[in-house]
Design an enzyme around this catalytic site. Structure first.
Site, PDB file in Angstrom:
ATOM      1  N   ASP A 126     -10.358   3.778  10.749  1.00  0.00           N
ATOM      2  CA  ASP A 126      -9.712   2.614  11.346  1.00  0.00           C
ATOM      3  C   ASP A 126     -10.127   2.359  12.786  1.00  0.00           C
ATOM      4  O   ASP A 126      -9.284   2.159  13.664  1.00  0.00           O
ATOM      5  CB  ASP A 126      -8.187   2.738  11.222  1.00  0.00           C
ATOM      6  CG  ASP A 126      -7.726   2.564   9.777  1.00  0.00           C
ATOM      7  OD1 ASP A 126      -7.769   1.426   9.284  1.00  0.00           O
ATOM      8  OD2 ASP A 126      -7.343   3.562   9.141  1.00  0.00           O
TER       9      ASP A 126
ATOM     10  N   ASP B 113      -9.697  -3.210   1.655  1.00  0.00           N
ATOM     11  CA  ASP B 113      -9.773  -2.670   3.010  1.00  0.00           C
ATOM     12  C   ASP B 113     -11.172  -2.089   3.208  1.00  0.00           C
ATOM     13  O   ASP B 113     -11.640  -1.285   2.401  1.00  0.00           O
ATOM     14  CB  ASP B 113      -8.688  -1.595   3.193  1.00  0.00           C
ATOM     15  CG  ASP B 113      -8.631  -1.035   4.609  1.00  0.00           C
ATOM     16  OD1 ASP B 113      -9.683  -0.612   5.126  1.00  0.00           O
ATOM     17  OD2 ASP B 113      -7.537  -0.999   5.200  1.00  0.00           O
TER      18      ASP B 113
ATOM     19  N   TRP C 239       0.853  -1.192   0.000  1.00  0.00           N
ATOM     20  CA  TRP C 239       0.000   0.000   0.000  1.00  0.00           C
ATOM     21  C   TRP C 239       0.885   1.237   0.000  1.00  0.00           C
ATOM     22  O   TRP C 239       1.874   1.284   0.737  1.00  0.00           O
ATOM     23  CB  TRP C 239      -0.914   0.029   1.235  1.00  0.00           C
ATOM     24  CG  TRP C 239      -1.596   1.360   1.340  1.00  0.00           C
ATOM     25  CD1 TRP C 239      -2.621   1.813   0.557  1.00  0.00           C
ATOM     26  CD2 TRP C 239      -1.253   2.444   2.225  1.00  0.00           C
ATOM     27  NE1 TRP C 239      -2.936   3.105   0.904  1.00  0.00           N
ATOM     28  CE2 TRP C 239      -2.115   3.515   1.917  1.00  0.00           C
ATOM     29  CE3 TRP C 239      -0.298   2.612   3.227  1.00  0.00           C
ATOM     30  CZ2 TRP C 239      -2.064   4.742   2.588  1.00  0.00           C
ATOM     31  CZ3 TRP C 239      -0.243   3.826   3.900  1.00  0.00           C
ATOM     32  CH2 TRP C 239      -1.122   4.872   3.587  1.00  0.00           C
TER      33      TRP C 239
ATOM     34  N   HIS D  15      -8.443  -6.397   4.454  1.00  0.00           N
ATOM     35  CA  HIS D  15      -8.090  -5.606   5.630  1.00  0.00           C
ATOM     36  C   HIS D  15      -9.404  -5.289   6.318  1.00  0.00           C
ATOM     37  O   HIS D  15     -10.139  -4.394   5.902  1.00  0.00           O
ATOM     38  CB  HIS D  15      -7.368  -4.315   5.236  1.00  0.00           C
ATOM     39  CG  HIS D  15      -5.890  -4.485   5.172  1.00  0.00           C
ATOM     40  ND1 HIS D  15      -5.015  -3.442   4.960  1.00  0.00           N
ATOM     41  CD2 HIS D  15      -5.121  -5.593   5.341  1.00  0.00           C
ATOM     42  CE1 HIS D  15      -3.777  -3.908   4.984  1.00  0.00           C
ATOM     43  NE2 HIS D  15      -3.800  -5.207   5.204  1.00  0.00           N
TER      44      HIS D  15
ATOM     45  N   HIS E 185     -11.738   1.718   2.776  1.00  0.00           N
ATOM     46  CA  HIS E 185     -11.108   2.418   1.647  1.00  0.00           C
ATOM     47  C   HIS E 185     -12.023   2.752   0.492  1.00  0.00           C
ATOM     48  O   HIS E 185     -11.577   3.028  -0.616  1.00  0.00           O
ATOM     49  CB  HIS E 185      -9.916   1.605   1.133  1.00  0.00           C
ATOM     50  CG  HIS E 185      -8.727   1.712   2.023  1.00  0.00           C
ATOM     51  ND1 HIS E 185      -7.459   1.368   1.633  1.00  0.00           N
ATOM     52  CD2 HIS E 185      -8.618   2.156   3.296  1.00  0.00           C
ATOM     53  CE1 HIS E 185      -6.618   1.575   2.629  1.00  0.00           C
ATOM     54  NE2 HIS E 185      -7.307   2.042   3.654  1.00  0.00           N
TER      55      HIS E 185
ATOM     56  N   ASP F 221      -7.013  -4.530  10.196  1.00  0.00           N
ATOM     57  CA  ASP F 221      -6.276  -3.273  10.012  1.00  0.00           C
ATOM     58  C   ASP F 221      -7.044  -2.119  10.638  1.00  0.00           C
ATOM     59  O   ASP F 221      -7.970  -1.587  10.036  1.00  0.00           O
ATOM     60  CB  ASP F 221      -6.049  -3.013   8.510  1.00  0.00           C
ATOM     61  CG  ASP F 221      -5.251  -1.726   8.289  1.00  0.00           C
ATOM     62  OD1 ASP F 221      -4.636  -1.232   9.246  1.00  0.00           O
ATOM     63  OD2 ASP F 221      -5.252  -1.218   7.148  1.00  0.00           O
TER      64      ASP F 221
ATOM     65  N   LYS G 213      -7.096   2.542  -2.473  1.00  0.00           N
ATOM     66  CA  LYS G 213      -7.713   3.456  -1.523  1.00  0.00           C
ATOM     67  C   LYS G 213      -8.395   4.583  -2.277  1.00  0.00           C
ATOM     68  O   LYS G 213      -7.888   5.052  -3.286  1.00  0.00           O
ATOM     69  CB  LYS G 213      -6.621   4.006  -0.592  1.00  0.00           C
ATOM     70  CG  LYS G 213      -7.135   4.803   0.574  1.00  0.00           C
ATOM     71  CD  LYS G 213      -6.063   4.963   1.634  1.00  0.00           C
ATOM     72  CE  LYS G 213      -6.624   5.772   2.797  1.00  0.00           C
ATOM     73  NZ  LYS G 213      -5.736   5.774   3.944  1.00  0.00           N
TER      74      LYS G 213
ATOM     75  N   GLU H 152      -3.084  -2.937  -2.452  1.00  0.00           N
ATOM     76  CA  GLU H 152      -4.240  -2.358  -1.739  1.00  0.00           C
ATOM     77  C   GLU H 152      -4.605  -0.975  -2.283  1.00  0.00           C
ATOM     78  O   GLU H 152      -3.802  -0.057  -2.268  1.00  0.00           O
ATOM     79  CB  GLU H 152      -3.899  -2.244  -0.239  1.00  0.00           C
ATOM     80  CG  GLU H 152      -5.032  -1.666   0.606  1.00  0.00           C
ATOM     81  CD  GLU H 152      -4.657  -1.539   2.087  1.00  0.00           C
ATOM     82  OE1 GLU H 152      -3.465  -1.676   2.418  1.00  0.00           O
ATOM     83  OE2 GLU H 152      -5.565  -1.299   2.895  1.00  0.00           O
TER      84      GLU H 152
ATOM     85  N   ASP I 179     -12.161   6.854   6.633  1.00  0.00           N
ATOM     86  CA  ASP I 179     -11.299   5.685   6.847  1.00  0.00           C
ATOM     87  C   ASP I 179     -10.623   5.807   8.209  1.00  0.00           C
ATOM     88  O   ASP I 179      -9.416   5.926   8.309  1.00  0.00           O
ATOM     89  CB  ASP I 179     -10.264   5.645   5.707  1.00  0.00           C
ATOM     90  CG  ASP I 179      -9.251   4.526   5.869  1.00  0.00           C
ATOM     91  OD1 ASP I 179      -9.633   3.445   6.353  1.00  0.00           O
ATOM     92  OD2 ASP I 179      -8.078   4.727   5.520  1.00  0.00           O
TER      93      ASP I 179
HETATM   94  C1  RNT Z   1      -3.803   2.663   4.920  1.00  0.00           C
HETATM   95  C2  RNT Z   1      -3.919   1.216   4.626  1.00  0.00           C
HETATM   96  C3  RNT Z   1      -2.782   0.371   5.103  1.00  0.00           C
HETATM   97  C4  RNT Z   1      -2.330   0.732   6.506  1.00  0.00           C
HETATM   98  C5  RNT Z   1      -1.372  -0.253   7.130  1.00  0.00           C
HETATM   99  C6  RNT Z   1      -0.655   0.343   8.284  1.00  0.00           C
HETATM  100  O1  RNT Z   1      -4.938   3.365   4.623  1.00  0.00           O
HETATM  101  O2  RNT Z   1      -5.119   0.720   5.120  1.00  0.00           O
HETATM  102  O3  RNT Z   1      -3.116  -0.957   4.998  1.00  0.00           O
HETATM  103  O4  RNT Z   1      -3.401   0.867   7.367  1.00  0.00           O
HETATM  104  O5  RNT Z   1      -0.544  -0.774   6.185  1.00  0.00           O
HETATM  105 ZN    ZN Z   2      -5.413  -1.380   5.008  1.00  0.00          ZN
END
Ligand code: RNT
Ligand code: ZN
Length: 412
Positions: free
Chosen positions: A290, A253, A179, A280, A256, A320, A222, A220, A288
């Site tokens: 997290d 993810d 990523w 993820h 994302h 994640d 986004k 990955e 996003d």
């Molecule tokens: C970032 C991505 C990525 C990170 C990690 C730390 O938006 O989701 O995967 O969260 O690699």
């Molecule tokens: Zn991620």
């Protein structure tokens, strides 16, 4: 009759084999992300977290050293049932006295991680860290500066080689996720050139052969990041196309995409065109952000997709998220247990009954069964599963309180 036997009989009356569900669950690995334990800090002791991702909160007790992080992980893992993997980032390298930049990393900087994982008989997953670094301020693999691109290409290649060693030495295939944060705050004039450069950089990275027995690569996408609201070079279309062309894994993810877009609906499409994908599992709240993964409808939908289509070997499940505002170990455990609860609930679904209702066009019956399933005695099965895996049930919460008092509160 014990409450477990009662619950088992309820499931069996609708055609669900609880024993089979539990033994299948045990075989589905969930990869725990090391970066929840220290707010994505790593051990380089240099730059701040960058790349458009952010950890909020300053809850006391953050792991400050590799030893603390691994012992926190040890403890968290002891509270999570089933098969676990651990996912680390390149910035968790331990290079000793040598000051190695990211493009110079070798497996020697990860021998402590390998020894630790070997001792626990768990697999390691890996990630190049293309953020929190002075050369990552203005793009990485898509940068217009050839020297910057070269640095991050070398970093990614170094990481793939390290990951190959993880796989070889641990005898368990590593999954490496790529990523990058490259994007633009405001509307760019040229959306194409950075993507062309990204593609060329990736071509170079993946031209290095690493045995797939030891390492699998994922890319990955986004939609946006903080400071990259208007454009990201690595968009969904970009990586979907790239993964298909190159036979890589696509990483989806949960945070994302557009807030109303869900990854549970993408799995079956992606797997018609790709052999394997990586997830993820995260929870975006408005963005996003997290957040810690909860047992939400979307988490359940993700698990349902994996189980209903027997994708357990083709979907690699990674967590994640990063929340620094609460006890970080609890954050790990809550998210991982929820992932496994969702999988168990999916495994306890009367699949044939629902499929039959759908096939016959009786959609009221389909909906009714799905809704009734929400109140089946799941808790008894989950508890029995935890017990068989030698991990606590509800009591894990008090165990974390004790660890906070005995260990975390002493970290000043
Ligand atoms: C970032 C991505 C990525 C990170 C990690 C730390 O938006 O989701 O995967 O969260 O690699
Ligand atoms: Zn991620």
């Amino acid at each position: 009759m014990s409450s477990f036997d009662y619950a088992k009989s309820v499931y069996s009356s609708i055609g669900v084999d609880v024993e089979k569900a539990m033994s299948r669950l045990k075989e589905i690995p969930v990869s725990l992300h090391c970066w929840q334990g220290d707010d994505v800090s790593g051990f380089e002791n240099s730059s701040e977290l960058s790349g458009g991702i952010a950890v909020t909160g300053n809850y006391p007790g953050r792991a400050r050293t590799p030893q603390e992080l691994r012992s926190d992980l040890d403890f968290a893992l002891s509270l999570i049932p089933g098969t676990k993997r651990v996912n680390i980032h390149a910035l968790y390298a331990e290079c000793g006295n040598k000051k190695l930049d990211r493009n110079e990393l070798t497996v020697d900087c990860f021998t402590n991680w390998i020894d630790w994982a070997a001792q626990k008989d768990i697999a390691l997953d890996f990630n190049p860290s293309s953020f929190s670094h002075p050369l990552a301020d203005n793009g990485t693999l898509s940068s217009a500066d050839p020297a910057v691109r070269k640095f991050w290409i070398e970093h990614a290649i170094a990481c793939r080689k390290i990951a190959g060693e993880f796989g070889k030495r641990l005898g368990k295939t590593c999954v490496t996720n790529h990523w990058i944060p490259d994007g633009s705050k405001d509307t760019p004039f040229d959306r194409l050139a950075p993507r062309e450069r990204l593609m060329e950089s990736l071509d170079e990275i993946f031209s290095v052969e690493i045995d797939k027995k030891y390492n699998l690569d994922a890319v990955e996408c986004k939609l946006f990041g903080i400071g990259a609201e208007s454009y990201t070079a690595g968009s969904h279309e970009f990586y979907m196309g790239y993964a298909m062309k190159k036979g890589l894994l696509l990483c989806l993810d949960a945070g994302h995409f557009h807030p109303t877009e869900v990854i549970s609906d993408k799995i079956s499409s992606a797997l018609l065109f790709l052999d394997e994908i990586l997830l993820h599992v995260s929870r975006g709240v408005r963005w996003d952000s997290d957040h810690v993964v909860t047992l939400s409808d979307e988490l359940q939908a993700i698990a349902d997709e994996i189980i209903r289509h027997n994708y357990d070997k083709r979907v690699h499940i990674g967590l994640d998220y990063f929340d620094g505002s609460i006890n970080r170990i609890a954050a790990w455990v809550i998210g991982a247990r929820n992932m496994q609860k969702a999988l168990l609930r999916a495994l306890l679904e009367p699949a044939e009954m629902i499929a039959e209702a759908e096939k016959s066009g009786n959609y009221a019956r389909r909906l009714a069964i799905m809704e009734e399933c929400r109140s089946l005695p799941f808790h008894e099965i989950w508890n029995a599963y935890c017990e068989r895996c030698n991990v606590p049930g509800f009591e894990w919460i008090s165990a974390v309180d004790k660890y906070e008092k005995d260990v975390l509160s002493l970290r000043k």
